[in-house]
Design an enzyme around this catalytic site. Structure first.
Site, PDB file in Angstrom:
ATOM      1  N   HIS A  72      20.227  13.839  -5.268  1.00 22.56           N
ATOM      2  CA  HIS A  72      19.942  13.935  -6.703  1.00 22.56           C
ATOM      3  C   HIS A  72      20.017  15.395  -7.126  1.00 22.56           C
ATOM      4  CE1 HIS A  72      17.846   9.872  -7.621  1.00 22.56           C
ATOM      5  NE2 HIS A  72      18.709   9.730  -6.644  1.00 22.56           N
ATOM      6  N   TYR A 201      10.282  11.539 -14.933  1.00 26.40           N
ATOM      7  CA  TYR A 201       8.851  11.859 -14.985  1.00 26.40           C
ATOM      8  C   TYR A 201       8.424  11.783 -16.453  1.00 26.40           C
ATOM      9  CZ  TYR A 201       9.053  13.843 -10.225  1.00 26.40           C
ATOM     10  OH  TYR A 201       9.190  14.035  -8.876  1.00 26.40           O
ATOM     11  N   PRO A 293       0.686  13.628  -5.130  1.00 27.46           N
ATOM     12  CA  PRO A 293       2.075  13.272  -4.841  1.00 27.46           C
ATOM     13  C   PRO A 293       3.111  13.780  -5.842  1.00 27.46           C
ATOM     14  CG  PRO A 293       0.852  11.349  -5.614  1.00 27.46           C
ATOM     15  CD  PRO A 293      -0.155  12.444  -5.412  1.00 27.46           C
ATOM     16  N   LYS A 297       5.852  16.672  -2.300  1.00 27.41           N
ATOM     17  CA  LYS A 297       5.887  17.790  -1.351  1.00 27.41           C
ATOM     18  C   LYS A 297       5.316  17.474   0.038  1.00 27.41           C
ATOM     19  CE  LYS A 297       7.858  21.020  -3.628  1.00 27.41           C
ATOM     20  NZ  LYS A 297       9.248  20.714  -3.416  1.00 27.41           N
ATOM     21  N   TYR A 385      10.866  22.660  -6.844  1.00 24.12           N
ATOM     22  CA  TYR A 385      11.159  21.241  -6.576  1.00 24.12           C
ATOM     23  C   TYR A 385      12.130  21.099  -5.403  1.00 24.12           C
ATOM     24  CZ  TYR A 385      11.446  16.288  -7.866  1.00 24.12           C
ATOM     25  OH  TYR A 385      11.351  14.921  -7.858  1.00 24.12           O
TER      26      TYR A 385
HETATM   27  C1  DHB Z   1       8.777   9.842  -5.268  1.00 27.54           C
HETATM   28  C2  DHB Z   1       7.486  10.256  -5.105  1.00 27.54           C
HETATM   29  C3  DHB Z   1       7.028  11.364  -5.767  1.00 27.54           C
HETATM   30  O1  DHB Z   1       5.768  11.772  -5.626  1.00 27.54           O
HETATM   31  C4  DHB Z   1       7.859  12.084  -6.598  1.00 27.54           C
HETATM   32  O2  DHB Z   1       7.385  13.159  -7.255  1.00 27.54           O
HETATM   33  C5  DHB Z   1       9.149  11.668  -6.756  1.00 27.54           C
HETATM   34  C6  DHB Z   1       9.612  10.535  -6.091  1.00 27.54           C
HETATM   35  C7  DHB Z   1       9.271   8.643  -4.566  1.00 27.54           C
HETATM   36  O3  DHB Z   1       8.510   8.053  -3.805  1.00 27.54           O
HETATM   37  O4  DHB Z   1      10.431   8.274  -4.756  1.00 27.54           O
END
Ligand code: DHB
Length: 391
Positions: A72, A201, A293, A297, A385
């Site tokens: 991505h 997001y 999450p 990371k 990121y």
């Molecule tokens: C996923 C989990 C995340 O915490 C994130 O920021 C982006 C993607 C995932 O599980 O695909």
């Protein structure tokens, strides 16, 4: 039983460490309280930083990831009813991320360790670590009804936040930093074709949502929820209603209401212990730090820890130098705190805080607006990121 490095925990940190050490001819034994089936089926996040991808490829673990994972090159930030794309390559000198689920990484790692006849013991009980301040630290556990004493040169504590290794460090030698967030995530797996080409997001008054992906047939979704919600509080109809409401009218997204076959509530916490070492015990991954999450990371930090730790162990065994082992905690913590800040920042920016004032909400919207209109601010998001090179 004797080994060079005793590894407690067969999550990403423990398995990858054992694999990296094996490539350098260093012997290890990995012990794990759960079964192989359980660790291979535990659903976690799926974002791999460029550096994690490179490490997996260089160590011979990239084959299935390159075939089944998806590269991505950006994400969408959605707020105030509009989506804005953050382009990673143009902001980071060509870097990107790969979406490949953590349990797939685990399966690849276990397969590699098994193929190399690595010592990997599942379903061990009553594990404990001893003599950490000597040159012969030990792990004791029950396996297959037998009491085993494993003599090691070093022990790696890779047994997660609830593991036994961190609490084995005397509390006067541990400095712990914690933040618990007043919300959780409801994580979902859905049978449906991809909803979107890149992750979305979304900041919304009703709470955060995240649309991710897994494969052409399976999609991953997250919804902000109350921290003490149970999965049963979220019947499918409520989930779809919330998702539609939080996304609003949106182009290029096809929210097919497929079968939801996995629902779990995820707690949100930031945590760090300093130092990540006590004598000959070295902590790596979630045993030493937890991030909320947002931004994905956790696995990447575990991989970065064990890259540093494996290099330090190689320097010890090949060159007789303890300098890198001495530096391990400080080296790892520099990246850990960067990721802690980034994960806290993404979380704070995108979630609805129940005690939040309208003032705070306006600040979030202003920061999001700045993020999608300033190259400098977008670059800060993008380079964190995709992952910074910090060693
Ligand atoms: C996923 C989990 C995340 O915490 C994130 O920021 C982006 C993607 C995932 O599980 O695909």
């Amino acid at each position: 039983m004797r080994t060079q490095v005793g590894i407690v925990g067969a999550g990403p940190a423990g398995l990858l460490l054992s694999h990296l050490l094996h490539l350098e001819g260093i012997d290890s034994v990995v012990i794990e309280s759960r079964s192989r089936q359980e660790i291979e089926a535990t659903i976690r996040a799926g974002v791999l930083e460029q550096g994690t991808v490179d490490l997996l490829k260089q160590s011979g673990l990239g084959e299935r990831m390159q075939r089944e994972g998806a590269v991505h090159k950006g994400i969408y930030l959605r707020f105030a009813g509009r989506s804005h794309r953050i382009d990673f390559p143009s902001l980071t000198g060509g870097r990107a991320i790969t979406v490949y689920a953590q349990h797939e990484v685990i399966r690849d790692l276990v397969a590699a360790r098994v193929a190399a006849q690595g010592k990997l013991l599942f379903e061990v009980k009553d594990a404990a670590v001893y003599a950490l301040d000597t040159r012969e630290p030990k792990v004791r556990f029950h396996h297959g009804g037998q009491l085993v004493e494993l003599e090691c040169d070093f022990i790696a504590g890779c047994d997660g936040f609830h593991g036994i290794t961190r609490p084995s460090i005397p509390s006067r030698m541990r400095h712990e930093f914690t933040r618990v967030y007043p919300f959780g995530w409801l994580g979902l797996l859905v049978e449906a074709p991809p909803f979107t080409d890149e992750l979305i997001y979304t900041h919304h008054e009703r709470g955060f949502s995240l649309i991710s992906t897994r494969s052409p047939q399976i999609q991953r979704l997250y919804l902000q929820c109350n921290p003490d919600d149970a999965a049963a509080d979220w019947p499918d109809s409520r989930i779809w209603e919330e998702l539609h409401a939080r996304l609003g009218r949106i182009e290029n997204v096809n929210l097919t209401e497929g079968r939801i076959f996995n629902k779990a509530v995820i707690a949100m916490r930031s945590f760090v212990v300093e130092p990540m070492r006590c004598g000959r015990l070295f902590l790596a991954g979630d045993s030493a730090h937890i991030v909320p999450p947002t931004g994905g990371k956790g696995l990447n930090l575990a991989a970065a820890d064990v890259r540093v730790l494996s290099q330090a162990l190689v320097a010890f065994y090949k060159g007789g130098s303890e300098a890198l082992l001495e530096a391990y905690s400080a080296t790892a913590l520099r990246r850990v705190w960067r990721a802690e800040h980034f994960s806290w920042w993404m979380t704070s920016l995108l979630h609805r805080f129940h005690d939040e004032s309208p003032f705070h909400h306006r600040l979030q919207l202003s920061e999001l607006d700045y993020l999608v209109s300033s190259r400098a601010k977008a670059q800060t998001l993008a380079e964190n990121y995709v992952g910074l090179a910090l060693e």
